[in-house]
Design a protein around this motif. Structure first.
Motif, mmCIF file in Angstrom:
data_model
loop_
_atom_site.group_PDB
_atom_site.id
_atom_site.type_symbol
_atom_site.label_atom_id
_atom_site.label_comp_id
_atom_site.label_asym_id
_atom_site.label_seq_id
_atom_site.Cartn_x
_atom_site.Cartn_y
_atom_site.Cartn_z
ATOM 1 N N ASP A 39 65.600 -37.484 34.145
ATOM 2 C CA ASP A 39 65.757 -37.862 35.686
ATOM 3 C C ASP A 39 66.579 -37.030 36.352
ATOM 4 O O ASP A 39 66.524 -37.078 37.511
ATOM 5 N N ASP A 44 67.860 -38.772 40.116
ATOM 6 C CA ASP A 44 69.088 -39.169 40.215
ATOM 7 C C ASP A 44 69.790 -39.293 39.049
ATOM 8 O O ASP A 44 71.033 -39.405 38.876
ATOM 9 N N ASP A 46 69.570 -41.472 36.323
ATOM 10 C CA ASP A 46 69.826 -42.817 36.091
ATOM 11 C C ASP A 46 68.785 -43.502 35.182
ATOM 12 O O ASP A 46 68.793 -44.674 34.803
ATOM 13 N N HIS A 47 67.479 -42.859 34.890
ATOM 14 C CA HIS A 47 66.638 -43.604 34.258
ATOM 15 C C HIS A 47 66.966 -44.156 32.873
ATOM 16 O O HIS A 47 66.618 -45.372 32.536
ATOM 17 N N ASN A 50 69.059 -47.053 33.309
ATOM 18 C CA ASN A 50 68.426 -48.069 33.893
ATOM 19 C C ASN A 50 67.599 -49.010 32.749
ATOM 20 O O ASN A 50 67.901 -50.017 32.442
ATOM 21 N N GLY A 87 66.493 -50.063 40.479
ATOM 22 C CA GLY A 87 65.829 -48.869 40.768
ATOM 23 C C GLY A 87 64.667 -49.026 41.166
ATOM 24 O O GLY A 87 64.135 -50.092 41.393
ATOM 25 N N ALA A 88 63.671 -48.075 41.134
ATOM 26 C CA ALA A 88 62.228 -47.912 41.336
ATOM 27 C C ALA A 88 61.497 -48.515 40.246
ATOM 28 O O ALA A 88 60.556 -49.112 40.179
ATOM 29 N N LEU A 92 58.411 -52.284 38.950
ATOM 30 C CA LEU A 92 57.126 -51.912 38.290
ATOM 31 C C LEU A 92 56.945 -52.350 36.852
ATOM 32 O O LEU A 92 55.901 -52.672 36.547
ATOM 33 N N GLY A 128 53.649 -50.039 43.647
ATOM 34 C CA GLY A 128 54.202 -48.653 43.711
ATOM 35 C C GLY A 128 53.366 -48.067 44.841
ATOM 36 O O GLY A 128 53.706 -46.871 45.413
ATOM 37 N N SER A 130 50.811 -46.348 44.557
ATOM 38 C CA SER A 130 50.563 -45.107 44.006
ATOM 39 C C SER A 130 49.450 -45.148 42.874
ATOM 40 O O SER A 130 48.635 -46.158 42.911
ATOM 41 N N THR A 136 53.856 -40.293 37.725
ATOM 42 C CA THR A 136 54.654 -41.541 37.539
ATOM 43 C C THR A 136 54.239 -42.440 36.155
ATOM 44 O O THR A 136 53.523 -41.772 35.538
ATOM 45 N N LEU A 137 54.997 -43.429 35.919
ATOM 46 C CA LEU A 137 54.713 -44.050 34.650
ATOM 47 C C LEU A 137 53.223 -44.548 34.918
ATOM 48 O O LEU A 137 52.457 -44.819 33.666
ATOM 49 N N ARG A 177 61.860 -40.785 44.045
ATOM 50 C CA ARG A 177 62.604 -39.769 44.300
ATOM 51 C C ARG A 177 62.172 -38.240 43.990
ATOM 52 O O ARG A 177 62.415 -37.055 44.748
ATOM 53 N N ASP A 190 57.889 -36.353 33.747
ATOM 54 C CA ASP A 190 58.162 -37.677 34.754
ATOM 55 C C ASP A 190 59.050 -38.446 33.817
ATOM 56 O O ASP A 190 58.563 -38.986 32.749
ATOM 57 N N PRO A 191 60.252 -39.028 34.196
ATOM 58 C CA PRO A 191 61.196 -39.778 33.372
ATOM 59 C C PRO A 191 60.365 -41.260 32.902
ATOM 60 O O PRO A 191 60.236 -41.722 32.065
ATOM 61 N N GLY A 192 59.884 -41.895 34.179
ATOM 62 C CA GLY A 192 59.051 -43.104 33.855
ATOM 63 C C GLY A 192 57.821 -43.058 33.117
ATOM 64 O O GLY A 192 57.738 -44.014 32.225
HETATM 65 P P1 ADP Z 1 65.092 -44.488 40.664
HETATM 66 O O1 ADP Z 1 64.134 -43.589 40.933
HETATM 67 O O2 ADP Z 1 65.388 -45.691 41.733
HETATM 68 O O3 ADP Z 1 66.206 -43.876 40.460
HETATM 69 P P2 ADP Z 1 64.285 -44.918 37.931
HETATM 70 O O4 ADP Z 1 64.954 -43.306 37.613
HETATM 71 O O5 ADP Z 1 64.822 -45.890 36.998
HETATM 72 O O6 ADP Z 1 64.547 -45.381 39.431
HETATM 73 O O7 ADP Z 1 62.869 -44.604 37.578
HETATM 74 C C1 ADP Z 1 62.140 -43.499 38.190
HETATM 75 C C2 ADP Z 1 60.854 -43.558 37.691
HETATM 76 O O8 ADP Z 1 59.986 -44.657 38.385
HETATM 77 C C3 ADP Z 1 60.088 -42.368 38.081
HETATM 78 O O9 ADP Z 1 60.138 -41.262 37.004
HETATM 79 C C4 ADP Z 1 58.386 -42.941 38.072
HETATM 80 O O10 ADP Z 1 57.959 -42.774 37.029
HETATM 81 C C5 ADP Z 1 58.480 -44.355 38.644
HETATM 82 N N1 ADP Z 1 58.294 -44.356 39.995
HETATM 83 C C6 ADP Z 1 59.145 -44.385 40.987
HETATM 84 N N2 ADP Z 1 58.597 -44.629 42.267
HETATM 85 C C7 ADP Z 1 57.247 -44.948 42.018
HETATM 86 C C8 ADP Z 1 56.059 -45.550 42.607
HETATM 87 N N3 ADP Z 1 56.128 -45.521 43.916
HETATM 88 N N4 ADP Z 1 55.074 -45.698 41.899
HETATM 89 C C9 ADP Z 1 54.990 -45.661 40.578
HETATM 90 N N5 ADP Z 1 56.127 -45.472 39.978
HETATM 91 C C10 ADP Z 1 57.279 -44.718 40.527
#
Ligand code: ADP
Ligand code: MG
Length: 213
Positions: A39, A44, A46-47, A50, A87-88, A92, A128, A130, A136-137, A177, A190-192
């Protein structure tokens, strides 16, 4: 969660749920720094923190969750993840479990899990805004769902899942982000997707070990 079909199986569903949650928490603890590093490269940083917060919260509630009917437990776990991951990713991951819980509560049999999961993944995509290929995840959830629909054996599936996350390395981020980096997001996993692959592989592995279908 996938139903344990063999009536001769000695698996206790409550014990299995506890074991799955513990295994997921342990895996995230081990990979916390790695997920933060991923991440850091495109977000940023923090994944990992989180996800650690989320899995710690889930693990703290595992006995209570294991005592609930499955539908209720999935919904409660989803709420815990929304509130604790943040977070994001929190909403999800939370949506995924909340939707599985909601589908199960409508009386759909657990044997229809692949269809239930497919529906839940669509709900995550909607949440999302998306879709597939946006780094992304969901790039793990969609192919995972496709394999479940094809009834690929869980142990075999567990071994394939990391490959789905690896595919995000060559993608350009379109959501979250990482999308601010545009083309500079290419070349990083991708971290997610990484956390999702890790957790999905653990769940498949634990269920396969327990003899779940
Ligand atoms: P933040 O981006 O708020 O710091 P995290 O770092 O915990 O939150 O999570 C980031 C992960 O979230 C990304 O690597 C991606 O996989 C997922 N993600 C972020 N935005 C979206 C979105 N709009 N749709 C699907 N997955 C998303
Ligand atoms: Mg982040």
């Amino acid at each position: 969660m996938i139903v344990v079909r063999d009536p001769r199986s000695a698996v206790d569903p409550s014990a299995l749920m506890c074991r799955v949650i513990e295994a997921c928490r342990d895996a995230i603890v081990v990979r916390e720094a790695y997920l933060c590093d991923l991440d850091c490269a495109i977000g940023d940083g923090d994944h990992g923190t989180n996800m650690r917060r989320g899995l710690d919260a889930l693990a703290a509630e595992r006995q209570r969750l294991a005592g609930m009917p499955l539908a209720e437990a999935m919904s409660a776990a989803g709420t815990i993840l929304v509130m604790s991951i943040g977070g994001a990713a929190g909403p999800l991951y939370g949506t995924l479990l909340l939707e599985i819980g909601r589908e199960l509560s409508t009386g759909r049999p657990e044997t229809e899990f692949p269809e239930i999961f497919q529906h839940a993944v669509a709900a995550v995509a909607q949440r999302g805004r998306s879709s597939l290929g946006e780094k992304t995840l969901l790039d793990v959830l969609y192919p995972l769902s496709d394999e479940l629909i094809k009834h690929v054996p869980l142990q075999h599936l567990a071994e394939k899942i990391q490959g789905f996350a690896d595919m995000t390395i060559d993608m350009k981020a379109m959501r979250g982000r990482a999308s601010f980096l545009g083309g500079r997001s290419i070349g990083h996993m991708d971290p997610g997707a990484a956390s999702c692959a890790l957790l999905a592989a653990i769940v498949c592995h634990e269920l396969a070990k327990a003899g779940a279908a």
